[in-house]
Design a protein around this motif. Structure first.
Motif, PDB file in Angstrom:
ATOM      1  N   ASP A   1       0.814  -1.225   0.000  1.00  0.00           N
ATOM      2  CA  ASP A   1       0.000   0.000   0.000  1.00  0.00           C
ATOM      3  C   ASP A   1       0.840   1.266   0.000  1.00  0.00           C
ATOM      4  O   ASP A   1       0.320   2.357   0.279  1.00  0.00           O
ATOM      5  CB  ASP A   1      -0.939   0.005   1.199  1.00  0.00           C
TER       6      ASP A   1
ATOM      7  N   ARG B   1       2.561   4.587  -1.161  1.00  0.00           N
ATOM      8  CA  ARG B   1       2.052   5.587  -2.113  1.00  0.00           C
ATOM      9  C   ARG B   1       3.148   6.359  -2.827  1.00  0.00           C
ATOM     10  O   ARG B   1       2.865   7.147  -3.723  1.00  0.00           O
ATOM     11  CB  ARG B   1       1.130   6.564  -1.386  1.00  0.00           C
TER      12      ARG B   1
ATOM     13  N   ASP C   1       1.465   4.526  -6.643  1.00  0.00           N
ATOM     14  CA  ASP C   1       0.648   3.632  -5.833  1.00  0.00           C
ATOM     15  C   ASP C   1       0.276   2.421  -6.687  1.00  0.00           C
ATOM     16  O   ASP C   1      -0.517   2.534  -7.622  1.00  0.00           O
ATOM     17  CB  ASP C   1      -0.604   4.377  -5.357  1.00  0.00           C
TER      18      ASP C   1
ATOM     19  N   GLU D   1      -3.503   1.800  -7.058  1.00  0.00           N
ATOM     20  CA  GLU D   1      -4.205   2.694  -7.974  1.00  0.00           C
ATOM     21  C   GLU D   1      -3.910   2.360  -9.426  1.00  0.00           C
ATOM     22  O   GLU D   1      -4.810   2.346 -10.277  1.00  0.00           O
ATOM     23  CB  GLU D   1      -3.820   4.151  -7.691  1.00  0.00           C
TER      24      GLU D   1
END
Length: 410
Positions: A385, A387, A399, A402
């Motif tokens: 996770d 970023r 990320d 994403e």
């Protein structure tokens, strides 16, 4: 709770469950109960799940883990750890003054090696297993393991409880450390005092029985991956060792939310499953690939790299594991930091000579999704996770979750 009431509670619990091995530790007075977990992999899941279970059964609990500090109100904030033995006593005292009855701590090896828990008494200590990592800092695997063992040899109360996962790496080292300390040992997992049986997958969960000695309790785990189930079981064992009743803990397991980026399914589209995981060492990468493999009808496509300024010796091993357990391996940059990215990839390729090399991580993820067919799984490993990608002195927004979501929905 006063001493007499506490002893009565422990006695009632022991009688109710037949004097079983999960005899809870005597709760401390004047401070929160402290549960701490160490190991090479799975620590964040165990620490977070321990806090969640405690809160669910009615205790006010806080947590320190890799995501930050979660206070008794459920507010997550950055952990800004400073290298002082004052940090954790101050954190624990602050949470206690705001109502915390328990604090769950993820005991990173750096925390233990630097003596940051020297003024903290631990009531329940958990090991997820010791594998290879951080040799760049500790010099040898033996020194790395010795630092981990400090949790059990120095910080665990002599009358506290330690938990190990059955069959976990170097569990005998922990057993011996606990024996020397004089603490009680609880084995969790296959053949252990606390275990899961009759597990079947139902609607994205594992449903079965939580066995505590001679008693069984219905349980539903919010995961389909055995490695995550084991971490949740360790957390359940820790809470029961702290005084949580098995029936309440079993019910509470259904509500646990695993931390993001840990074998997290990002999307399922056109028969392709896309997953992100934090695996950044050989043991974690093996576990993630094996878990994904058992659930994949088609091919496993792996996107991964190795972090810079970190244990160079594990890179060829990770490459070899990738080629052994994945069908398609796409080698890309992880967090190079101040190392040359091409040199890192070169060292990984010693073990993965047949990998496809795509330096840009976004392009590598895009290629993996493009290559996937119905029945395939795409696993993006290493950063979970996170970023930001660490490139030299820069923190570049990146990320994996994403990007994978975007590519899967194109």
């Amino acid at each position: 709770m006063e001493g007499t009431d506490q002893h009565n509670t422990v006695l009632a619990y022991a009688l109710e469950y037949g004097g079983l091995l999960i005899r809870p530790v005597i709760r401390p007075q004047g401070r929160p109960l402290i549960s701490a977990v160490t190991g090479t992999n799975g620590k964040t899941t165990v620490a977070s799940a321990t806090m969640q279970l405690m809160n669910r059964i009615g205790w006010r609990a806080a947590c320190y883990d890799s995501m930050g500090v979660t206070d008794v109100h459920g507010v997550l904030r950055e952990a800004n750890t400073y290298r002082s033995p004052d940090y954790f006593p101050e954190l624990i005292d602050r949470e206690f003054r705001t109502g915390a009855e328990a604090v769950s701590i993820e005991a990173f090896v750096g925390i233990l090696a630097d003596g940051l828990l020297d003024r903290v008494e631990v009531d329940v200590a958990v090991s997820t297993g010791f594998e290879r990592d951080h040799l760049d800092v500790h010099g040898s695997i033996e020194a790395y393991w010795r630092a981990k063992l400090r949790l059990f040899e120095e910080h665990l109360r002599p009358d506290g409880v330690a938990l190990i996962l059955s069959g976990s790496a170097q569990s005998e080292l922990v057993r011996e450390a606990v024996r020397r300390r004089g603490a009680r040992l609880v084995v969790v997992g296959d053949g252990g005092e606390v275990r899961l049986t009759e597990l079947v997958e139902v609607a994205g969960s594992l449903v079965g029985q939580l066995v505590v000695g001679g008693n069984q309790f219905d349980v539903s785990l919010p995961t389909v991956h055995p490695v995550v189930a084991n971490n949740l079981l360790l957390a359940a064992g820790a809470v029961m060792s702290a005084g949580g009743s098995p029936d309440e803990v079993a019910d509470a397991l259904t509500t646990v939310v695993p931390p993001p980026g840990r074998l997290e399914v990002i999307a399922e589209q056109n028969g392709v499953t896309a997953i992100v995981d934090t695996a950044h060492n050989p043991g974690a990468l093996r576990a993630a690939l094996q878990s994904v493999r058992t659930r994949t009808r088609g091919r496993v496509i792996l996107v991964f790299g190795a972090g810079g300024e970190s244990d160079r010796g594990k890179r060829p091993d990770m490459g070899a594991l990738a080629e052994e357990l994945a069908d398609i391996v796409i080698l890309t940059d992880d967090n190079p930091r101040r190392e040359l990215p091409q040199q890192i990839r070169r060292e990984v390729r010693i073990g993965a000579p047949n990998s496809i090399e795509i330096p840009d991580r976004r392009d590598a993820i895009r290629m993996a999704v493009w290559a996937a067919r119905p029945g395939d799984s795409v696993l993006v490993a290493g950063r979970g996770d996170e970023r930001f990608q660490l490139l030299a002195a820069r923190r570049v927004p990146l990320d994996d979750r994403e990007i994978l979501q975007e590519e899967m929905t194109r």
